[in-house]
Motif scaffolding. Structure first.
Motif, PDB file in Angstrom:
ATOM      1  N   THR A  85     -54.302   3.634 -33.516  1.00 23.07           N
ATOM      2  CA  THR A  85     -52.895   3.867 -33.804  1.00 23.07           C
ATOM      3  C   THR A  85     -52.757   5.183 -34.545  1.00 23.07           C
ATOM      4  N   GLN A  86     -51.643   5.863 -34.314  1.00 25.73           N
ATOM      5  CA  GLN A  86     -51.385   7.114 -35.020  1.00 25.73           C
ATOM      6  C   GLN A  86     -50.387   6.932 -36.154  1.00 25.73           C
ATOM      7  N   ARG A  87     -49.926   5.706 -36.357  1.00 27.80           N
ATOM      8  CA  ARG A  87     -48.986   5.434 -37.446  1.00 27.80           C
ATOM      9  C   ARG A  87     -49.515   4.244 -38.249  1.00 27.80           C
ATOM     10  N   PRO A  88     -50.450   4.472 -39.148  1.00 24.74           N
ATOM     11  CA  PRO A  88     -51.048   3.352 -39.885  1.00 24.74           C
ATOM     12  C   PRO A  88     -50.183   2.883 -41.038  1.00 24.74           C
ATOM     13  N   SER A  89     -48.927   2.541 -40.756  1.00 23.06           N
ATOM     14  CA  SER A  89     -48.047   2.029 -41.802  1.00 23.06           C
ATOM     15  C   SER A  89     -48.217   0.518 -41.914  1.00 23.06           C
ATOM     16  N   VAL A  90     -47.551  -0.066 -42.906  1.00 19.94           N
ATOM     17  CA  VAL A  90     -47.742  -1.482 -43.190  1.00 19.94           C
ATOM     18  C   VAL A  90     -47.175  -2.356 -42.085  1.00 19.94           C
ATOM     19  N   PHE A 144     -60.267  -6.730 -39.313  1.00 19.93           N
ATOM     20  CA  PHE A 144     -60.941  -5.566 -38.740  1.00 19.93           C
ATOM     21  C   PHE A 144     -61.754  -4.904 -39.849  1.00 19.93           C
ATOM     22  N   PRO A 145     -62.963  -5.374 -40.100  1.00 24.11           N
ATOM     23  CA  PRO A 145     -63.723  -4.824 -41.235  1.00 24.11           C
ATOM     24  C   PRO A 145     -64.199  -3.397 -41.007  1.00 24.11           C
ATOM     25  N   THR A 146     -64.400  -2.983 -39.746  1.00 22.19           N
ATOM     26  CA  THR A 146     -64.890  -1.634 -39.448  1.00 22.19           C
ATOM     27  C   THR A 146     -63.713  -0.758 -39.063  1.00 22.19           C
ATOM     28  N   ARG A 147     -63.549   0.353 -39.774  1.00 23.05           N
ATOM     29  CA  ARG A 147     -62.408   1.247 -39.521  1.00 23.05           C
ATOM     30  C   ARG A 147     -62.889   2.683 -39.506  1.00 23.05           C
ATOM     31  N   ILE A 148     -62.295   3.468 -38.624  1.00 26.17           N
ATOM     32  CA  ILE A 148     -62.552   4.908 -38.554  1.00 26.17           C
ATOM     33  C   ILE A 148     -61.229   5.602 -38.826  1.00 26.17           C
ATOM     34  N   SER A 149     -61.186   6.440 -39.846  1.00 28.49           N
ATOM     35  CA  SER A 149     -59.952   7.117 -40.225  1.00 28.49           C
ATOM     36  C   SER A 149     -60.111   8.612 -40.002  1.00 28.49           C
ATOM     37  N   PHE A 150     -59.235   9.170 -39.184  1.00 26.59           N
ATOM     38  CA  PHE A 150     -59.154  10.614 -39.006  1.00 26.59           C
ATOM     39  C   PHE A 150     -58.085  11.154 -39.964  1.00 26.59           C
ATOM     40  N   ALA A 151     -57.731  12.408 -39.788  1.00 29.92           N
ATOM     41  CA  ALA A 151     -56.742  13.014 -40.686  1.00 29.92           C
ATOM     42  C   ALA A 151     -55.383  12.335 -40.491  1.00 29.92           C
ATOM     43  N   VAL A 152     -54.761  11.922 -41.596  1.00 29.30           N
ATOM     44  CA  VAL A 152     -53.445  11.299 -41.570  1.00 29.30           C
ATOM     45  C   VAL A 152     -52.455  12.195 -42.300  1.00 29.30           C
ATOM     46  N   THR A 153     -51.175  11.865 -42.184  1.00 30.63           N
ATOM     47  CA  THR A 153     -50.129  12.758 -42.680  1.00 30.63           C
ATOM     48  C   THR A 153     -49.846  12.585 -44.165  1.00 30.63           C
ATOM     49  N   SER A 154     -50.141  11.409 -44.722  1.00 33.30           N
ATOM     50  CA  SER A 154     -49.786  11.188 -46.126  1.00 33.30           C
ATOM     51  C   SER A 154     -50.873  10.364 -46.800  1.00 33.30           C
ATOM     52  N   GLN A 155     -50.826  10.368 -48.116  1.00 34.24           N
ATOM     53  CA  GLN A 155     -51.794   9.607 -48.899  1.00 34.24           C
ATOM     54  C   GLN A 155     -51.556   8.110 -48.762  1.00 34.24           C
ATOM     55  N   VAL A 156     -50.288   7.714 -48.540  1.00 37.84           N
ATOM     56  CA  VAL A 156     -49.978   6.297 -48.375  1.00 37.84           C
ATOM     57  C   VAL A 156     -50.632   5.755 -47.109  1.00 37.84           C
ATOM     58  N   ASP A 157     -50.570   6.528 -46.013  1.00 34.57           N
ATOM     59  CA  ASP A 157     -51.224   6.096 -44.777  1.00 34.57           C
ATOM     60  C   ASP A 157     -52.731   6.007 -44.948  1.00 34.57           C
ATOM     61  N   SER A 158     -53.302   6.933 -45.723  1.00 32.60           N
ATOM     62  CA  SER A 158     -54.743   6.896 -45.962  1.00 32.60           C
ATOM     63  C   SER A 158     -55.133   5.640 -46.736  1.00 32.60           C
ATOM     64  N   ARG A 159     -54.331   5.248 -47.707  1.00 29.74           N
ATOM     65  CA  ARG A 159     -54.630   4.029 -48.455  1.00 29.74           C
ATOM     66  C   ARG A 159     -54.413   2.791 -47.601  1.00 29.74           C
ATOM     67  N   THR A 160     -53.445   2.842 -46.674  1.00 31.92           N
ATOM     68  CA  THR A 160     -53.192   1.691 -45.821  1.00 31.92           C
ATOM     69  C   THR A 160     -54.372   1.399 -44.914  1.00 31.92           C
ATOM     70  N   ILE A 161     -54.944   2.441 -44.317  1.00 33.01           N
ATOM     71  CA  ILE A 161     -56.072   2.226 -43.408  1.00 33.01           C
ATOM     72  C   ILE A 161     -57.341   1.931 -44.180  1.00 33.01           C
TER      73      ILE A 161
END
Length: 550
Positions: free
Chosen positions: A517-522, A533-550
């Motif tokens: 998904t490109q919108r990792p909001s709540v 989903f214990p395994t997650r791969i996070s690429f560059a996101v637009t905000s710090q809130v999205d980074s904490r969500t993923i």
């Protein structure tokens, strides 16, 4: 809320009154016999139903009173029942007439499945009706026509061959022709692996990307600059290791010692006073002092930002990651041919090549140990490239009897090129309705696989497939969703319920989920989805809130 309660109570009392009037009208239809020549309802009951002596219209009046009483007493269930009735009538009017099928072609209904819960291992649950004819984008049809036209022109230009009218080729012949073209373009490798009659593609067909050679003198100069900058702030360190990666270079900084000295004055033989420094105490430099100087290091190195990993796992130094001036492209072949990936591939066929780390080391993972993967990142950050890498790794080392894919591509342009591979359980799904049907079908497939495992006395799919011929083995099923937000907007409750149920129970049956998904909001990545989903791969996101969500 109080006003709504009063209104509902008032409607119920009105409903009771209307029911009493209807009952009084029903009594007016009956006479009391010889003792009571008039009706049981009396004159008031006759006034309720009286319609010039027409009994049919009088019955309609009583029925209307009963319906009004039901609506007033229970309005919400009444409107739901009316809505369901009208939808059923509309569905009956729009449904085409059913074709007559012979008895041998009839599929077993739900009753047949309940009476025979343990089906043979080779039987598969039928696909939903919406997945029987999946939508194929027009660009695939146009490219196929273009290939047919080029084949006709090439046949007409061959010398000494008589012109023949064009014939319609079978799909299997077309796939064989495509495979032959690939072998002619890249060359057929002599070391082909044949499994169950399938030839696995060799790594030679993958492109080799040129590796950028970083200057060792530049890395040494930056290492000296790091030591001098930290020393200027009173932090004694030493760079003990340099790991050049594709995008960043990791400098291994070993903390030094904080020494305290005191002056000792002594007289020599001539009577002169000499000053000598004597060490009093010696303590290690704290890691927090190096962490607090990250901005100062970035300023001294003229870097946009640096990352300090304190400490590096398994090492006795602090990692200072500095971005390279030029980034190196990491190719799939470069990771597949490394020893770490080959060791992982020797243990499991579901090995994934994820890329290279900050120090240039290859990173590989096992999909069966994950067991589900959640990928998030902004537009253009590399999510689709990661999904293509996952799919290609599984395609190169597994036959269609071992792995089957269900690809969901709401964008219609990212995964449609996989429509010709034999590993697909169904063609690439680009419609949201069919994607929801695919999730429901996967849940049914999971339940049937658990029944087969219970009948065989196996705990997981590896134990079930052990010592069995390829025709009776259960293949792994991998569901790949390119954009979860689009499905959540279509039916968030059903999508979340099915995804969480599959994530909780499907690992033992060989069903794995890869969701991007490109919108990792709540509202997209809910708490239940994150928990399963214990395994997650996070690429560059637009905000710090999205980074904490993923």
């Amino acid at each position: 809320r109080r006003a709504g309660t009063l209104i509902s109570r008032w409607n119920r009392w009105l409903g009771v009154i209307v029911f009493l009037l209807a009952a009084w009208g029903i009594l007016a239809f009956f006479t009391g016999g010889a003792n009571l020549p008039n009706s049981l309802g009396g004159s008031f009951g006759r006034k309720i139903i009286d319609y010039n002596g027409n009994e049919f219209y009088e019955s309609l009046r009583v029925l209307a009173l009963v319906i009004i009483g039901v609506i007033l007493a229970a309005p919400r269930p009444s409107f739901r029942a009316m809505k369901s009735f009208f939808l059923w009538v509309d569905d009956r009017l729009k449904r085409p007439p059913a074709r007559h099928r012979p008895e041998k072609e009839k599929a077993p209904g739900p009753a047949g499945r309940l009476s025979h819960p343990l089906t043979p291992a080779r039987d598969k649950p039928p696909l939903p009706r919406v997945m029987e004819a999946p939508l194929v984008p027009p660009e695939v049809v146009r490219s196929q026509k273009r290939l047919e036209e080029l084949a006709e022109k090439a046949a007409a230009l061959r010398p000494g061959v008589a012109e023949k009218p064009p014939e319609k080729t079978q799909p299997r012949q077309e796939l064989r022709q495509v495979a032959d073209d690939v072998w002619k373009k890249y060359g057929q490798s002599p070391n082909l692996v044949v499994v169950d009659g399938w030839r696995l593609p060799p790594p030679d067909i993958l492109d080799v990307s040129p590796e950028v050679q970083f200057s060792e003198a530049d890395n040494v100069q930056r290492a000296n600059l790091i030591e001098e900058t930290l020393a200027s702030y009173g932090v004694d360190t030493k760079v003990v290791q340099i790991n050049a990666g594709p995008t960043v270079t990791q400098f291994g900084v070993e903390p030094g010692w904080d020494r305290k000295f005191r002056e000792v004055k002594e007289r020599d033989r001539d009577g002169n006073v000499r000053v000598r420094m004597e060490e009093v105490s010696k303590t290690r430099v704290k890691v927090e002092r190096i962490n607090s100087l990250s901005n100062d290091l970035a300023l001294a190195l003229a870097a946009p930002t640096i990352r300090i990993e304190a400490p590096v796992p398994g090492k006795s130094f602090v990692g200072v990651e500095v971005p390279n001036t030029t980034s190196d492209m990491v190719s799939l072949r470069g990771v597949v041919e490394t020893s770490s990936f080959q060791k992982m591939l020797a243990k499991t066929k579901m090995a994934l090549a994820l890329g290279k780390g900050a120090g240039g080391e290859a990173i590989a993972a096992d999909l069966t140990k994950m067991p589900h993967l959640l990928v998030a990142g902004a537009t253009g950050s590399g999510k689709t490239v990661c999904l293509n890498t996952v799919i290609c790794c599984l395609l190169m080392h597994n036959t269609p009897n071992e792995v089957r894919f269900i690809l969901v591509d709401p964008k219609r342009v990212e995964m449609t090129q996989y429509n010709s591979i034999p590993h697909l359980a169904t063609p690439v799904i680009v419609d949201t309705t069919k994607a929801l049907a695919a999730l429901r079908w996967l849940s049914q497939e999971m339940d049937q696989r658990y029944q087969k495992l219970a009948a065989a006395g196996a705990r997981h799919i590896e134990g079930f497939n052990k010592n069995k011929p390829s025709a009776e083995k259960l293949p792994y099923l991998v569901l790949v969703i390119d954009e979860l937000a689009d499905l959540m907007m279509a039916g968030s409750d059903e999508v979340e319920t099915n995804l969480c149920r599959l994530a909780q129970l499907a690992r033992a049956t060989g069903i794995h989920l890869v969701v991007a998904t490109q919108r990792p909001s709540v509202d997209v990545v809910t708490g239940l989805i994150k928990a399963n989903f214990p395994t997650r791969i996070s690429f560059a996101v637009t905000s710090q809130v999205d980074s904490r969500t993923i």
